[in-house]
Motif scaffolding. Structure first.
Motif, short mmCIF file in Angstrom:
data_model
loop_
_atom_site.label_atom_id
_atom_site.label_comp_id
_atom_site.label_asym_id
_atom_site.label_seq_id
_atom_site.Cartn_x
_atom_site.Cartn_y
_atom_site.Cartn_z
N LYS A 5 57.35 105.49 23.43
CA LYS A 5 58.02 105.27 24.72
C LYS A 5 56.97 104.89 25.77
O LYS A 5 56.55 105.71 26.58
CB LYS A 5 58.74 106.56 25.14
N VAL A 6 56.56 103.67 25.72
CA VAL A 6 55.56 103.16 26.67
C VAL A 6 56.02 101.77 27.12
O VAL A 6 56.58 101.01 26.34
CB VAL A 6 54.16 102.97 26.00
N ASP A 7 55.74 101.48 28.39
CA ASP A 7 56.04 100.16 28.92
C ASP A 7 54.84 99.25 28.69
O ASP A 7 53.78 99.47 29.26
CB ASP A 7 56.25 100.27 30.44
N VAL A 8 55.03 98.23 27.86
CA VAL A 8 53.88 97.41 27.45
C VAL A 8 54.13 95.94 27.77
O VAL A 8 55.24 95.44 27.57
CB VAL A 8 53.62 97.55 25.93
N VAL A 9 53.09 95.27 28.25
CA VAL A 9 53.18 93.83 28.45
C VAL A 9 51.99 93.16 27.74
O VAL A 9 50.91 93.73 27.67
CB VAL A 9 53.19 93.45 29.96
N VAL A 10 52.26 91.99 27.17
CA VAL A 10 51.19 91.21 26.55
C VAL A 10 51.10 89.87 27.29
O VAL A 10 52.09 89.17 27.44
CB VAL A 10 51.48 90.93 25.05
N PHE A 11 49.91 89.54 27.78
CA PHE A 11 49.68 88.24 28.41
C PHE A 11 49.03 87.29 27.40
O PHE A 11 47.99 87.61 26.84
CB PHE A 11 48.73 88.37 29.61
N GLU A 12 49.68 86.17 27.18
CA GLU A 12 49.11 85.18 26.25
C GLU A 12 49.09 83.83 26.95
O GLU A 12 50.12 83.36 27.41
CB GLU A 12 49.95 85.14 24.97
N MET A 13 47.92 83.21 27.03
CA MET A 13 47.85 81.94 27.77
C MET A 13 48.38 80.76 26.95
O MET A 13 48.75 79.74 27.51
CB MET A 13 46.44 81.68 28.26
N GLY A 14 48.45 80.91 25.63
CA GLY A 14 49.00 79.84 24.80
C GLY A 14 50.52 79.85 24.84
O GLY A 14 51.14 80.70 25.47
N SER A 15 51.12 78.89 24.15
CA SER A 15 52.58 78.79 24.15
C SER A 15 53.23 79.64 23.07
O SER A 15 54.44 79.65 22.90
CB SER A 15 53.01 77.34 23.96
N ASP A 16 52.40 80.34 22.30
CA ASP A 16 52.91 81.20 21.24
C ASP A 16 51.81 82.21 20.93
O ASP A 16 50.66 82.03 21.36
CB ASP A 16 53.20 80.35 19.98
N VAL A 17 52.16 83.25 20.19
CA VAL A 17 51.11 84.15 19.73
C VAL A 17 50.32 83.42 18.63
O VAL A 17 50.75 82.37 18.15
CB VAL A 17 51.68 85.49 19.21
N ALA A 30 57.50 93.78 17.68
CA ALA A 30 57.16 94.51 18.91
C ALA A 30 58.11 94.10 20.03
O ALA A 30 58.62 94.95 20.77
CB ALA A 30 55.71 94.22 19.30
N ALA A 31 58.37 92.80 20.14
CA ALA A 31 59.27 92.31 21.19
C ALA A 31 60.69 92.85 21.01
O ALA A 31 61.36 93.20 21.98
CB ALA A 31 59.28 90.78 21.20
N GLU A 32 61.12 92.94 19.74
CA GLU A 32 62.45 93.50 19.48
C GLU A 32 62.51 94.97 19.87
O GLU A 32 63.59 95.53 20.05
CB GLU A 32 62.80 93.35 17.99
N ASN A 33 61.34 95.58 19.99
CA ASN A 33 61.28 96.99 20.42
C ASN A 33 60.74 97.10 21.85
O ASN A 33 60.04 98.04 22.19
CB ASN A 33 60.46 97.81 19.44
N ASN A 34 61.08 96.07 22.63
CA ASN A 34 60.90 96.07 24.09
C ASN A 34 59.50 95.89 24.63
O ASN A 34 59.26 96.14 25.81
CB ASN A 34 61.51 97.34 24.70
N VAL A 35 58.57 95.43 23.82
CA VAL A 35 57.30 95.01 24.40
C VAL A 35 57.55 93.65 25.05
O VAL A 35 58.22 92.80 24.49
CB VAL A 35 56.19 94.88 23.34
N MET A 66 47.38 108.97 28.26
CA MET A 66 48.81 109.23 28.47
C MET A 66 49.40 109.86 27.23
O MET A 66 48.90 109.69 26.12
CB MET A 66 49.54 107.93 28.83
N GLU A 67 50.50 110.56 27.47
CA GLU A 67 51.16 111.19 26.34
C GLU A 67 52.00 110.15 25.63
O GLU A 67 52.83 109.48 26.24
CB GLU A 67 52.05 112.33 26.84
N LEU A 68 51.76 109.97 24.33
CA LEU A 68 52.53 108.97 23.58
C LEU A 68 53.65 109.68 22.82
O LEU A 68 53.39 110.50 21.95
CB LEU A 68 51.62 108.22 22.61
N GLN A 69 54.88 109.34 23.19
CA GLN A 69 56.03 109.98 22.54
C GLN A 69 56.74 108.96 21.68
O GLN A 69 57.08 107.87 22.16
CB GLN A 69 57.00 110.47 23.61
N LYS A 70 56.99 109.32 20.43
CA LYS A 70 57.67 108.38 19.51
C LYS A 70 59.07 108.05 20.01
O LYS A 70 59.78 108.92 20.49
CB LYS A 70 57.77 109.01 18.12
N LYS A 71 59.45 106.78 19.85
CA LYS A 71 60.84 106.40 20.13
C LYS A 71 61.69 106.83 18.96
O LYS A 71 61.24 106.75 17.81
CB LYS A 71 60.94 104.86 20.19
#
Lengths: 488, 417
Positions: free
Chosen positions: A26-38, A159-164, A366-371
């Motif tokens: 249960k963490v709010d995560v963002v990934v910045f990628e400068m390319g058009s895909d991973v 990861a994206a399907e799990n809200n990253v 931070m405390e990491l709690q499993k979803k």
């Protein structure tokens, strides 16, 4: 300004593996990628080898994470559904002198806990690999092959399907440490995060220098590859490596099978000034071919059908020998900045283990709690071309888009192209389609399917022709309409 | 699975497939089907909006779409069944075809099959041009389809590599639409397309043709930014010091065509390593009984007129075959390209009579004599004032029953006068 708990800079295999681990919590995560895909940089352009761990000195981080990562791959492949094969590898010695190197590698391997290593006579090797002649060879069964982009995409999409949140085409241009937070400046707006993970690959130094004076240099080292036609897939069964080149901290030009049957030759190792200079050169193409021919004398010139290159992120210069260990650490000066520096080979193998290590580092903050609603992807979806006729027939009956072949060389259907374009990362380039469903990867290199994919992008995804691109933000495909059409 | 049974199944609905199907019907085949992967018939023709089609065949110069229309009308009148947007996945030795379209999978049992799959364009990787891998690199035919069928301009400042016909036509087409065509680069000492196209597409529009030149590097991080061209020596190796950079945003490749024969190879049909098409006899029958080949999947033609002529023969012979039960086994005589000749189609002959031969020469040459030999016996001798690899030669040779009985090979040669 949007707030996140963890911001990952870089959507390569390392960033994506960390995002995937974090997506279980249960963490709010963002990934910045400068390319058009991973997987737009080194994660896409490498040998696709899952290494055993015999090549790195005992007690190095490279050895530790490689061996750990290696042991995780079978489960990862089964759950994330990417293709993976334990093909094994031979390191060949041409003479007694080189045999010593085999013994040395075997001893390093044993010390690193790599199992089942064996030195075998050339005559025995020839029975398994009729096209290879050598004096002796070290057999390494715990080496495998994957498609590196397929692995990275699988991690990122799950990861994206799990809200990253993945923000593609978003370049980090500034980083400021405030009291308990980072302010992250990008070309698409500003963000805040408690923890910043620097997984920027070749740009890792640039990121560090935004908040502190880096105590290291990055030495880009280009590796060129040749790709052989599938018709020559029977030349080898396992990977064939020479004994490693000592000077450059690389493994030397080797011959690697791929899951689809194309054989790879490479990589070269050339320190270059410009980390973005992903050129292939005529000189290196012939050098690679020559070196490969020394290993497989039967290799015909016309077998080569393509070439590419990737850039290694090295922390040691050519002069100092080219070898340096990974640096996986939280900055001493900037609390909350986790730096992953110099992640070159065996980085693909090490990625899942490095991700777990980073989790430990984050859990100190931070405390990491499993979803409990984490959706694990289970297994691989078969391609249309791999299905028996009955299954193909049933699919078309339910949905006619399965009956339209868009890519004739690889027999990819419209339904598969639409699925690729519907990916949860929002990657919409021609390469994003190619790396997800293989449309455009065959012999005609998109001669037939490009028009169809463009039509699908336009009609079903409302992408204007001005916004269509090959693989990166400015790699636009078209100039304009031939003629302006007036609506009647 | 949708099951069908037909006399003649034609794979590919381009000009060759259309001509073969129409001819099959005219020669008495009851049930003829054309299977094509596109949503239209005519193959590449609808995107070839320039004229020059049909001159030899009808005496009138038509555009590609007009030429196609003629055959499509004939096909419609003759009640030929057409399966559009349908991809043949495979066929086997018993001539059972598996195909798929949006309605489902088809199993089509054919008395005879005509292969008319056409060809594909060679890519950058067929010649391994070094450099980066940016966007803006298109094969000439793909660019042509974007401009003419999809109303999309691929770029503005264009370099063309290769002087094949499609490349030459595209140079002019781009110029018409306002692009800057910076030049056509050709590694050979002469253009590889038809001479008339060099005049009408380049010379008339002041587009430079760089003969004995090639592209040695492609640059551009995202979109192509420049190419390096260099002069080549007589072995086609770039000469150091002659490199020149040209800025551009688009590179079109016109490097030649490769016959499309994945289906043929999968079923075990023998392929000629020079033409890239199936090895055929005088009836255009491949090495697989009852399977015929025509059009650009047999050999790359330079005009549609000649292509249609041969395709009609394939349709006719396929119809004959469909009504017969078994192949009459005869020993084949091989037809071999001799001095000055690159290839000859057909490669096999097993019956006497007037037999059409098509072939290409190795190099441009003046004042030559064409000879067809069976051992020491000269079957044909013809003066040819001028020969050129870009112009396919078609001749008819009368082959007697004695020759068939005694000769092992026939040889076609180009001699000096």
């Amino acid at each position: 300004m949007k707030n996140f708990q963890v911001a990952i800079i870089g959507g390569g295999v390392i960033g994506s593996a960390i995002a995937w681990e974090l997506s279980k919590y249960k963490v709010d995560v963002v990934v910045f990628e400068m390319g058009s895909d991973v997987a737009s940089g080194a994660s896409k352009a490498n040998s696709g080898v899952i290494h055993s761990g015999i090549n790195s000195p005992t007690d190095s981080l490279k050895a530790r994470f490689c061996v750990e990562g290696n042991s995780m791959f079978q489960t990862l492949a089964d759950t994330l559904g990417f293709q993976f094969k334990w093909v094994g590898k031979w390191i060949i010695a041409k003479n007694q002198h080189e045999e010593k190197e085999l013994n040395r590698l075997q001893n390093v391997g044993i010390a690193n806990n790599v199992p089942y290593l064996k030195v075998i006579d050339g005559s025995e090797v020839e029975k398994k690999e009729p096209n290879v002649s050598c004096y002796k060879a070290l057999w390494v069964p715990t080496a495998g092959i994957i498609f590196p982009y397929e692995f990275t995409i699988a991690l990122a999409e799950n990861a994206a399907e799990n809200n990253v949140k993945f923000l593609l085409e978003t370049k980090v241009i500034g980083l400021k440490k405030q009291r308990n937070n980072f302010e992250i400046l990008t070309d698409k707006g500003n963000f805040q995060a408690q923890i910043v993970v620097n997984a920027a690959g070749l740009n890792c130094r640039e990121i560090v220098s935004m908040v502190e004076e880096p105590d290291f240099q990055v030495y880009p080292c280009r590796g060129e590859y040749l790709i052989l036609d599938k018709n020559y897939s029977s030349l080898i069964n396992s990977m064939i490596y020479p004994v490693p080149v000592k000077e450059l901290g690389v493994l030397g030009v080797h011959i690697t099978p791929t899951i689809e049957g194309n054989i790879l030759i490479g990589p070269s190792a050339e320190f270059i000034g410009d980390a973005e200079d992903k050129r292939t050169t005529k000189e290196m193409m012939s050098t690679l071919f020559k070196e490969a021919k020394e290993i497989i004398p039967a290799l015909p010139k016309k077998a080569v059908i393509s070439a590419y290159s990737g850039i290694r992120c090295k922390l040691a210069s050519e002069k100092s020998g080219g070898w340096a260990d990974y640096r996986i650490e939280e900055s001493k000066h900037t609390t909350g900045l986790i730096n992953l520096l110099g992640i070159e080979s065996p980085g693909l193998t090490a990625a899942p283990a490095i991700a777990r290590e980073v989790m430990k580092m984050i859990s100190k903050h931070m405390e990491l709690q499993k979803k409990n609603n984490f959706k694990l992807k289970k297994g691989r979806i078969k391609r249309f071309s791999e299905m028996p006729l009955k299954e193909q027939s049933d699919l078309v009956k339910n949905d006619e888009r399965w009956g339209r072949i868009v890519c004739r060389c690889e027999q990819i259907t419209e339904a598969e192209v639409i699925n690729a374009l519907s990916n949860p990362l929002g990657a919409r380039s021609l390469s994003a389609v190619k790396y997800r469903c293989r449309a455009g990867m065959g012999r005609c290199q998109g001669g037939f399917c490009t028009q169809h994919i463009v039509r699908i992008m336009e009609e079903q995804f409302n992408i204007g022709i001005d916004d269509m691109k090959l693989k990166s933000p400015k790699s636009y495909l078209f100039e304009k309409r031939t003629r302006e059409v007036k609506d009647d | 699975m949708i099951s069908k049974s037909v006399d003649v199944a034609v794979i590919g609905g381009g000009p060759a497939g259309l001509a073969a199907a129409v001819s099959a019907k005219q020669h008495g085949a009851k049930h003829v089907v054309i299977i094509d992967r596109n949503s239209w018939l005519g193959g590449i023709l609808p995107q070839c909006i320039h004229d020059g089609f049909g001159v030899e065949e009808t005496g009138v110069s038509l555009t590609g779409p007009e030429y196609a229309e003629k055959y499509v009308e004939m096909a419609e009148k003759q009640d030929i069944q057409v399966l559009k947007e349908t991809m043949v996945l495979q066929f086997d030795k018993s001539k059972e075809i598996i195909a798929v379209n949006k309605k489902g999978l088809y199993k089509i049992k054919a008395g005879a099959i005509v292969l008319a799959m056409g060809c594909r364009e060679k890519t950058r990787w067929n010649v391994l041009i070094p450099g980066s891998r940016p966007s803006g690199i298109y094969t000439a035919g793909v660019a042509q389809s974007f401009i003419n069928l999809y109303n999309i301009m691929p770029g503005k400042n264009v370099i063309i590599l290769g002087s094949g016909d499609v490349g030459l036509i595209m140079a002019r087409r781009l110029k018409f639409e306002g692009a800057n065509v910076l030049g056509v680069v050709e590694i050979l000492p002469y253009a590889s397309g038809l001479p008339r196209n060099v005049v009408q597409c380049l010379n008339d529009y002041d587009i430079p043709l760089f003969l004995n030149h090639t592209i040695t590097c492609i640059d551009g991080k995202e979109r192509i930014e420049q190419v390096t061209i260099a002069q080549v020596d007589e072995h086609m190796h770039p000469i150091a010091g002659t490199e020149k950079q040209i800025s551009c945003d688009t590179l079109l490749l016109s490097l030649g065509l490769t016959p499309e024969n994945e289906l043929s190879k999968n079923v075990g049909i023998e392929i000629d390593s020079v033409t890239g098409g199936p090895i055929v006899n005088q009836m255009l029958e491949t090495t697989l009984d009852g399977v015929f080949a025509c059009g650009n999947c047999l050999q790359v033609y330079d005009t549609v007129d000649m292509l249609s002529l041969d395709a009609k023969r394939a349709g006719e012979h396929a119809t004959e075959k469909a009504s017969l039960q078994k192949r009459k086994q005869k020993s084949n005589i091989r037809i071999i390209p001799g001095d000055g000749v690159r290839y000859v189609v057909p490669q096999l002959v097993d019956k006497s009579g007037m037999i059409p031969l098509t072939f290409r020469v190795e190099k441009p040459k003046e004042n030559t004599i064409l000879r067809v030999l069976a051992g020491d016996e000269e079957l044909l001798r013809k003066k040819m004032r001028w020969v050129n690899p870009a112009n396919m030669v078609r001749i008819e040779v009368d082959i007697s029953a004695e020759t068939i009985a005694s000769a092992e090979t026939l040889k076609v040669i180009i001699d000096d006068c």
